[in-house]
Write an enzyme that holds these catalytic residues in place. Structure first.
Site, mmCIF file in Angstrom:
data_model
loop_
_atom_site.group_PDB
_atom_site.id
_atom_site.type_symbol
_atom_site.label_atom_id
_atom_site.label_comp_id
_atom_site.label_asym_id
_atom_site.label_seq_id
_atom_site.Cartn_x
_atom_site.Cartn_y
_atom_site.Cartn_z
ATOM 1 N N ARG A 139 0.760 -1.232 -0.189
ATOM 2 C CA ARG A 139 0.113 0.069 -0.156
ATOM 3 C C ARG A 139 0.732 1.159 -0.017
ATOM 4 O O ARG A 139 0.369 2.586 0.068
ATOM 5 C CB ARG A 139 -0.889 0.025 1.071
ATOM 6 C CG ARG A 139 -1.963 -1.143 0.977
ATOM 7 C CD ARG A 139 -2.673 -1.553 2.385
ATOM 8 N NE ARG A 139 -3.564 -0.501 2.875
ATOM 9 C CZ ARG A 139 -4.631 -0.693 3.990
ATOM 10 N NH1 ARG A 139 -4.385 -1.746 4.598
ATOM 11 N NH2 ARG A 139 -5.330 0.331 4.193
ATOM 12 N N GLY A 140 2.120 1.051 -0.257
ATOM 13 C CA GLY A 140 3.019 2.150 -0.218
ATOM 14 C C GLY A 140 3.669 2.699 0.964
ATOM 15 O O GLY A 140 4.176 3.776 1.107
ATOM 16 N N LEU B 259 5.811 1.875 3.306
ATOM 17 C CA LEU B 259 7.298 1.652 3.325
ATOM 18 C C LEU B 259 7.742 2.644 2.695
ATOM 19 O O LEU B 259 8.585 3.395 3.172
ATOM 20 C CB LEU B 259 7.730 0.287 2.926
ATOM 21 C CG LEU B 259 9.300 0.174 3.023
ATOM 22 C CD1 LEU B 259 9.846 0.118 4.242
ATOM 23 C CD2 LEU B 259 9.774 -1.219 2.318
ATOM 24 N N THR B 260 7.511 2.904 1.327
ATOM 25 C CA THR B 260 7.787 4.233 0.774
ATOM 26 C C THR B 260 7.842 5.376 1.300
ATOM 27 O O THR B 260 8.485 6.138 1.244
ATOM 28 C CB THR B 260 7.479 3.955 -0.768
ATOM 29 O OG1 THR B 260 7.533 2.668 -1.543
ATOM 30 C CG2 THR B 260 7.736 5.213 -1.333
ATOM 31 N N TYR C 118 16.118 -1.943 -0.791
ATOM 32 C CA TYR C 118 16.662 -0.674 -0.475
ATOM 33 C C TYR C 118 17.235 -0.161 -1.812
ATOM 34 O O TYR C 118 17.321 1.233 -1.448
ATOM 35 C CB TYR C 118 17.620 -0.975 0.890
ATOM 36 C CG TYR C 118 16.750 -1.069 2.179
ATOM 37 C CD1 TYR C 118 16.123 -0.240 2.798
ATOM 38 C CD2 TYR C 118 16.672 -2.521 2.626
ATOM 39 C CE1 TYR C 118 15.278 -0.554 3.805
ATOM 40 C CE2 TYR C 118 15.803 -2.692 3.528
ATOM 41 C CZ TYR C 118 15.235 -1.798 4.408
ATOM 42 O OH TYR C 118 14.435 -2.334 5.357
ATOM 43 N N PHE D 145 23.007 -3.317 13.553
ATOM 44 C CA PHE D 145 22.358 -2.723 14.583
ATOM 45 C C PHE D 145 20.809 -2.611 14.136
ATOM 46 O O PHE D 145 20.260 -3.093 13.009
ATOM 47 C CB PHE D 145 22.845 -1.447 14.612
ATOM 48 C CG PHE D 145 23.196 -0.796 13.060
ATOM 49 C CD1 PHE D 145 22.147 -0.329 12.390
ATOM 50 C CD2 PHE D 145 24.471 -0.876 12.429
ATOM 51 C CE1 PHE D 145 22.269 0.323 11.063
ATOM 52 C CE2 PHE D 145 24.566 -0.498 11.248
ATOM 53 C CZ PHE D 145 23.607 -0.025 10.562
#
Length: 413
Positions: free
Chosen positions: A92-93, A95-96, A125, A413
């Site tokens: 659904r966008g 993360l972008t 990424y 990390f």
């Protein structure tokens, strides 16, 4: 799906229990209260982004405020981590939107010219301009098939001393800080981060022992240390235990060899595993059967340049160079343009905008890939992602961007 009620906001400390639950589910971990508290001890709420749908937290990303050693320098670097979107809200966008906002926030703050992360899935990424900048070496060592490096010399005033890692932070940190300026890919560790790195949660040992520590002492103080666990195993032939090496840090070759001698001659053990060795790890040149080290490569640190002129001027270069780079950055448009990078014989550099004709053309991702000196511009050109516009420039620039030691990503990390 109606996304009108979904918001992205800066997180706060009260979000952490729900965020930890989201992360545990996404990464297929059985989260425990001790793991929640340990992970939460290094989270900076003001540097987190939370995706909220009604009362539910369905996405998260964070950045840690740390430094990273790069060729010839130590620079502030946003250490990006704890990235996830709930499975109910995939595709659904979100993360972008999070990653774009995070990078714009980092760039706008102006403190950190680069961001760095470990990728859970490597196809994700590059979409945000992160380039694979450092690989790590895994080793599965057949201990009985290699002759270990030399141990302590007879009559030496030096000695090896077992320590409880959490009680020896001051000594370990002293050695680490002495070595860190020369070890590309190492991150800074304040007391909070040392306590996190050495937290040693039983739920994360996978049947191995607690973390052990070894210090190499000299009359002038410690010059090296090692951290490891052992995992008990037996088979029909007898003892078959595994030594799980976490870190070997040494200020000189003598300490380095002695620490590895100890680790590779532990009684009842037949194998040793190392997950964070450098591509040019010296151990490869100290044993008589390097093939028995069982070496394999995987990706490590990914680098995203957020302030191009500051980032390129911050690191040193292996050879003098004067090159005009034509760079494209579709997200952080201030990085797009032509930049003259100049470095003198001492490695110090300047990077300024220019209207001169370009010598090389690439995107910001390729510069991130080459930033730590491990990925060659010439190799990227062979892949078609760097273009040479002025003949002869690629070779000189590729040499300049290299470094005399490979980076050593030593800590997730």
């Amino acid at each position: 799906m109606d996304d009108s009620g979904i918001i992205i906001r800066t997180g706060d400390a009260d979000d952490w229990p729900a965020v930890f639950e989201l992360l545990s589910f996404a990464f297929h971990e059985q989260g425990t209260p001790e793991a929640r508290d340990s992970e939460g001890s290094v989270v900076e709420p003001e540097r987190t982004l939370v995706v909220q749908d009604g009362d539910a937290i369905v996405g998260h990303t964070a950045a840690f405020t740390r430094e990273l050693t790069v060729p010839g320098a130590i620079v502030p670097a946003a250490h990006v981590s704890l990235v996830s979107v709930a499975p109910t809200h995939k595709r659904r966008g979100l993360l972008t939107r999070m990653m774009h906002r995070q990078l714009r926030d980092i760039a706008a703050a102006g403190r950190e010219p680069i961001a760095t992360l470990w990728a859970s899935e490597t196809k994700i990424y590059p979409r945000f301009g992160y380039g694979p900048a450092a690989r790590r070496l895994h080793m599965e060592i057949m201990m009985r098939e290699v002759r270990p490096p030399a141990g302590l010399a007879p009559g030496s005033a030096d000695r090896l001393r077992l320590v409880e890692p959490k009680d020896a932070i001051a000594e370990l940190a002293k050695v680490y800080e002495r070595v860190r300026p020369e070890r590309t890919g190492w991150s800074s560790r304040d007391d909070r981060w040392w306590r996190y790195v050495l937290a040693d949660l039983e739920s994360q040992r996978e049947g191995a022992t607690s973390l052990h520590g070894l210090v190499y002492d000299t009359p002038k103080g410690p010059t090296g240390y090692a951290l490891w666990r052992t995992k008990d195993r037996w088979n029909r032939h007898g003892p078959d235990s595994e030594v799980q090496v976490r870190e070997v840090v040494a200020d000189d070759p003598v300490a380095y060899a002695a620490l590895w001698n100890f680790l590779l001659t532990i009684d009842l053990a037949r194998s040793a595993t190392v997950s964070f060795a450098a591509v040019d790890e010296p151990l490869q040149y100290l044993v008589d059967e390097p093939r028995r080290l069982g070496s394999a490569l995987s990706d490590g640190l990914w680098i995203r340049i957020t302030d191009l002129p500051k980032a390129l001027a911050a690191r040193s270069y292996a050879a003098p160079v004067d090159v005009v780079l034509e760079v494209t950055d579709p997200l952080l448009e201030q990085n797009t343009g032509r930049w003259r990078l100049t470095a003198g014989p001492d490695g110090g550099a300047t990077c300024r905008p220019t209207t001169d004709p370009a010598d090389l053309a690439c995107t910001v991702l390729e510069l991130g890939s080459a930033y730590l000196g491990a990925t060659s511009l010439a190799a990227l050109a062979a892949a078609g992602t760097v273009r040479e516009l002025t003949p002869g420039t690629l070779r000189r620039a590729s040499v300049a961007f290299g470094w005399h030691r490979m980076p050593n990503p030593t800590e997730v990390f």
